[in-house]
Structures are given as C-alpha cells and as structure tokens.
Design a protein around this motif. Structure first.
Motif, PDB file in Angstrom:
ATOM      1  N   GLU A 134     -30.329 -32.974 -35.008  1.00 55.33           N
ATOM      2  CA  GLU A 134     -29.517 -33.725 -35.971  1.00 55.33           C
ATOM      3  C   GLU A 134     -29.775 -33.245 -37.398  1.00 55.33           C
ATOM      4  O   GLU A 134     -28.866 -33.174 -38.198  1.00 55.33           O
ATOM      5  CB  GLU A 134     -29.807 -35.228 -35.869  1.00 55.33           C
ATOM      6  N   GLU A 164     -25.838 -29.941 -40.168  1.00 53.80           N
ATOM      7  CA  GLU A 164     -26.477 -30.987 -39.372  1.00 53.80           C
ATOM      8  C   GLU A 164     -25.794 -31.111 -38.003  1.00 53.80           C
ATOM      9  O   GLU A 164     -24.614 -30.843 -37.853  1.00 53.80           O
ATOM     10  CB  GLU A 164     -26.404 -32.325 -40.120  1.00 53.80           C
ATOM     11  N   GLY A 165     -26.565 -31.525 -36.986  1.00 58.04           N
ATOM     12  CA  GLY A 165     -26.029 -31.789 -35.659  1.00 58.04           C
ATOM     13  C   GLY A 165     -25.632 -30.531 -34.914  1.00 58.04           C
ATOM     14  O   GLY A 165     -24.698 -30.535 -34.126  1.00 58.04           O
TER      15      GLY A 165
END
Length: 182
Positions: A134, A164-165
């Motif tokens: 994440e 992110e992610g």
C-alpha cells in the motif's frame, strides 16, 4: 677433667674433623642433593601436568564454542534443501509488514549453481518474489525483515512502482550446504 693436648690428641682431633667434614660433604651430596633433585623434578612434573590440564580445559571450552558456532552456521546456512521453513519466515515477514505475497517462484540458475557447487559446499537457490504493498514504508519494513531472517538471504535485485498500492518484484538468493558441516 683436664685434657692433655699432645701431638696424638691434636692428630686425632684433626683426623676426626676431616672425617666429619668428609661425611658431611659426601652425605650432603648423596642424600640431600638427591632428595633436592627429586623434589625439583617432581615439582617440574606437577607444573607440566597442571599446564596440560589447563590446555585440556581450554580445548574443551574451545570445543563447546566451536559446536555452538557450528549450530549457528547450520541455522544460517541449513544443510537441507527443504525451503519450507524459509518460505514460512518470508510469509511471516510479509504479514508483519502488511504486504501481500502475489508469487514466490524458484528460478533455475544453472550456471551460478554449478559454479557455486564446484567451488565448495554452498549451493545458492535464487527466487523471484512479487509482493503487493500500500505504501513504500511497508516495502522498506519488509526488506529490513528479510535481512533479519536467520537463514542467510540476499536481495540481488528490486524493482517497484513508486505509486501507492502497487507491486514490487524482488530477486532473492538463499544458501544451503551441499553436505552438512559436522
């Protein structure tokens, strides 16, 4: 009692003194010196035996230390090719870092493995690990956890997405002994 000192008395007294002096000298040489040499020899033997005993105690202590180091080495570089314990450690590190393992694949690297086996008793096993994270902090914590594993594990390459992610791909190398170090 009055002693008459005539020539014969003086001669006997001189002869007695010489005899007593010779008895003392030869008695000292034969009895006392022999006992003294025996004492010194016994003392040297006792000192040598004490030094040997100290050496044996040091060797026993060294043997215990070497056995502990061997057990530690066998934990860092295991003697068996079963990677299940290592994979469980990787899974636990991912779980504690809040990552998801997407895949973990063994890579056939015959050139490096053959060279490593030919050089000695260590065999390398390369893996490709893909994880989903994440945030980058999770990936950083996971990488630190990999380097803290008991079994020696090297990260030879990392590729990740800075957004992110996303996914990261890590090339890992573990080591095993081709024969047990015992």
């Amino acid at each position: 009692m009055k002693i008459n000192w005539n020539k014969q008395s003086i001669f006997l007294l001189g002869l007695l003194t010489i005899v007593l002096g010779l008895l003392f000298y030869f008695g000292n040489q034969s009895v006392i010196e022999a006992a003294k040499q025996s004492y010194e020899s016994s003392n040297r033997i006792l000192n040598d035996q004490q030094m040997l005993l100290n050496d044996v105690n040091e060797i026993e202590g060294s043997e215990d230390t070497l056995l502990e180091e061997l057990e530690s080495l066998n934990a860092v570089i295991p003697s068996h090719a079963d990677p299940s314990q290592w994979m469980e450690s990787i899974k636990n590190a991912a779980d504690s870092s809040q990552l998801t393992i997407e895949s973990l694949n063994s890579i056939e690297d015959s050139i490096e493995s053959e060279a490593t086996e030919a050089n000695g008793m260590i065999v390398t096993i390369p893996y490709q690990l893909t994880v989903r994270y994440e945030n980058l902090n999770q990936l950083s914590v996971f990488i630190d956890a990999i380097y803290q594993l008991t079994q020696k594990t090297d990260i030879t390459a990392i590729s990740y997405e800075q957004e992110e992610g996303k996914e990261a791909s890590l090339m890992l190398t573990t080591y095993t002994q081709s024969s047990n170090l015992e």
